[in-house]
Design a protein around this motif. Sequence first.
Motif, PDB file in Angstrom:
ATOM      1  N   PRO A 282      35.782 -46.478  49.429  1.00  0.00           N
ATOM      2  CA  PRO A 282      35.225 -48.101  49.483  1.00  0.00           C
ATOM      3  C   PRO A 282      35.585 -48.564  47.751  1.00  0.00           C
ATOM      4  CG  PRO A 282      33.827 -46.896  50.768  1.00  0.00           C
ATOM      5  CD  PRO A 282      34.868 -45.974  50.160  1.00  0.00           C
ATOM      6  N   LEU A 283      35.235 -47.688  46.844  1.00  0.00           N
ATOM      7  CA  LEU A 283      35.340 -48.057  45.627  1.00  0.00           C
ATOM      8  C   LEU A 283      36.582 -48.538  45.283  1.00  0.00           C
ATOM      9  CD1 LEU A 283      33.997 -48.708  42.862  1.00  0.00           C
ATOM     10  CD2 LEU A 283      34.298 -46.188  42.163  1.00  0.00           C
ATOM     11  N   ALA A 284      37.792 -47.717  45.469  1.00  0.00           N
ATOM     12  CA  ALA A 284      39.038 -47.963  45.224  1.00  0.00           C
ATOM     13  C   ALA A 284      39.466 -49.363  46.088  1.00  0.00           C
ATOM     14  CB  ALA A 284      40.088 -46.802  45.608  1.00  0.00           C
ATOM     15  N   SER A 285      39.022 -49.466  47.119  1.00  0.00           N
ATOM     16  CA  SER A 285      39.373 -50.844  47.797  1.00  0.00           C
ATOM     17  C   SER A 285      38.919 -51.914  47.371  1.00  0.00           C
ATOM     18  CB  SER A 285      39.290 -50.599  49.309  1.00  0.00           C
ATOM     19  OG  SER A 285      37.902 -50.533  49.662  1.00  0.00           O
ATOM     20  N   GLY A 286      37.509 -51.619  46.817  1.00  0.00           N
ATOM     21  CA  GLY A 286      36.936 -52.834  46.292  1.00  0.00           C
ATOM     22  C   GLY A 286      37.302 -53.272  45.033  1.00  0.00           C
ATOM     23  N   LEU A 287      37.852 -52.282  44.263  1.00  0.00           N
ATOM     24  CA  LEU A 287      38.481 -52.566  42.888  1.00  0.00           C
ATOM     25  C   LEU A 287      39.989 -53.105  42.984  1.00  0.00           C
ATOM     26  CD1 LEU A 287      37.546 -49.322  40.705  1.00  0.00           C
ATOM     27  CD2 LEU A 287      36.639 -51.558  40.343  1.00  0.00           C
ATOM     28  N   ALA A 288      40.479 -52.858  44.123  1.00  0.00           N
ATOM     29  CA  ALA A 288      42.007 -53.546  44.487  1.00  0.00           C
ATOM     30  C   ALA A 288      41.693 -55.131  44.830  1.00  0.00           C
ATOM     31  CB  ALA A 288      42.686 -52.642  45.593  1.00  0.00           C
ATOM     32  N   LEU A 289      40.630 -55.203  45.426  1.00  0.00           N
ATOM     33  CA  LEU A 289      40.473 -56.715  45.852  1.00  0.00           C
ATOM     34  C   LEU A 289      39.871 -57.416  44.448  1.00  0.00           C
ATOM     35  CD1 LEU A 289      39.977 -58.822  47.759  1.00  0.00           C
ATOM     36  CD2 LEU A 289      37.658 -57.929  48.457  1.00  0.00           C
ATOM     37  N   ALA A 290      39.414 -56.715  43.684  1.00  0.00           N
ATOM     38  CA  ALA A 290      38.567 -57.379  42.603  1.00  0.00           C
ATOM     39  C   ALA A 290      39.771 -58.071  41.591  1.00  0.00           C
ATOM     40  CB  ALA A 290      37.814 -56.253  41.634  1.00  0.00           C
ATOM     41  N   THR A 291      40.877 -57.271  41.603  1.00  0.00           N
ATOM     42  CA  THR A 291      42.005 -57.787  40.945  1.00  0.00           C
ATOM     43  C   THR A 291      42.297 -59.398  41.069  1.00  0.00           C
ATOM     44  OG1 THR A 291      43.628 -57.526  42.412  1.00  0.00           O
ATOM     45  CG2 THR A 291      43.147 -55.692  40.647  1.00  0.00           C
ATOM     46  N   LEU A 292      42.066 -59.919  42.392  1.00  0.00           N
ATOM     47  CA  LEU A 292      41.912 -61.282  42.708  1.00  0.00           C
ATOM     48  C   LEU A 292      41.066 -62.295  41.723  1.00  0.00           C
ATOM     49  CD1 LEU A 292      42.205 -63.135  46.240  1.00  0.00           C
ATOM     50  CD2 LEU A 292      40.652 -63.814  44.557  1.00  0.00           C
ATOM     51  N   THR A 293      39.772 -61.730  41.603  1.00  0.00           N
ATOM     52  CA  THR A 293      38.933 -62.280  40.886  1.00  0.00           C
ATOM     53  C   THR A 293      39.078 -62.010  39.425  1.00  0.00           C
ATOM     54  OG1 THR A 293      37.357 -60.416  41.259  1.00  0.00           O
ATOM     55  CG2 THR A 293      37.000 -62.403  42.668  1.00  0.00           C
ATOM     56  N   ILE A 294      39.907 -61.130  39.222  1.00  0.00           N
ATOM     57  CA  ILE A 294      40.265 -61.063  37.482  1.00  0.00           C
ATOM     58  C   ILE A 294      41.499 -62.032  37.202  1.00  0.00           C
ATOM     59  CG2 ILE A 294      41.305 -59.719  35.819  1.00  0.00           C
ATOM     60  CD1 ILE A 294      39.867 -57.271  37.299  1.00  0.00           C
TER      61      ILE A 294
END
Length: 460
Positions: A282-294
């Motif tokens: 879940p952490l890795a998938s969340g960080l992958a998605l977080a690149t959008l908000t970066i």
Amino acid sequence: MVTTGLVAIDSTILATAVPTIVADLGGFSSFPWLFSVYLLTQAVSVPIYSKLADTVGRKPIILIGVGLFLLGSVLCGLAWSMPALIAFRAVQGLGAGAVQPMAITIVGDIYTLAERAKVQGYLASVWAVSAVVGPTLGGVFSEFLTWNWIFFVNVPLSVAAGWLLLRRFHETVPSRTHRIDWAGGVLLTASTTLIILALLEGGHAWAWDSPQGVGTLGAGLVLLVVFVLVERRAAEPVLAPWVFSRRLLATTALIAVGVGVVLMGVTTYVPTFLEALVGSSPLASGLALATLTIGWPISASQAGRLYLRWGFRSTVMIGSAITVLGAGALAATSTSPSVLAVALSCFVLGLGLGLVAAPSLIAAQSSVGWGERGVVTGANMFARSMGSAVGVAALGALVNARMRGVEATADPQAFGGAATAVFVAVAVAALAIAVVALAMPRVGRPAQGRPDARVEPAGS
């Protein structure tokens, strides 16, 4: 930024704590309502708050929003059952309905046109930080403390936001008699509540063709027609017909709908897609998605240079082309999934959306004066909320049709096909944004201008 942080952190912190909450309170079948009721009350209250802000000023409305959010957070932290928690989440949503549009409206009031995109980038950066901080705090509180703290953490933030607003934000509101459109407010709330409820719960709580589904959507549409008829005769309508009759405002509202669909499709299905097909944590998938908000705040903060040089329409067209590129890459690489490919695609999507959402909203705000800016901002955000609701319904129906009730982890291959279909639909929505951007009216390069004289930040 502190006030925006209330809504941003709350939107990301709850998901990681859901298993703990269900284990404590029960009500597994009802937990989706923790998100649905919040989205519902937030969406339906935005136009009303926005109209009131043009009547009594921004400051009292945003303070009411912060107060309601604080009250809802405390009640959620003290909730003794799942129905109680759901009811208190509705109070939080009513607060968020005032906080988010008022923060953006105030930016339009106190900053020049050249500064607004950069400040919108600052606000977007709050969401980027929250995308990482929220899930982390949710996991820490659930594992080492209790789930109640995911709501109690809002207390110091709400107090800080209220104190900063009271001390630092000052405005002068013209004194004149207003006629409040009570009938319009009630009809708008009732109609949009029923429509969004039908879109959110169709295919989940009830079948689309069931009496409940047809009746809820039908009643909402009928009340919406009555609302339009009433607003034509109202002295000061809560959502004036001119908001959607002007070409610039209509096209920017349609763009906001598309942004809502794209965001909902990506944020809802990317984490599950990576966890089911790649086996990522879940952490890795969340960080992958977080690149959008970066990517979003990076491009949003630079959008001002582009629209001051080439105009709003050209900037939004550039952003929509980048959005199509990111969405297309996400759809193309979904057949051979990898965390890196998804993260890069989401980052490009964020870059594109930052050049679409901020300039289109600023273009709409800049076309009206202080007395109409709240309504225009609220209408734009309401359109995005409706896009999110439509996105949930349409994409959820697409996945359900392919999965037929089977869990994603039980049949990863089938879910991979369903996720690819979702990402293709997201790419189509991105393409629709580009088409609408072409329809935006051509205007000269905007003048940098001055902040609205009615608003004077302390110390300026």
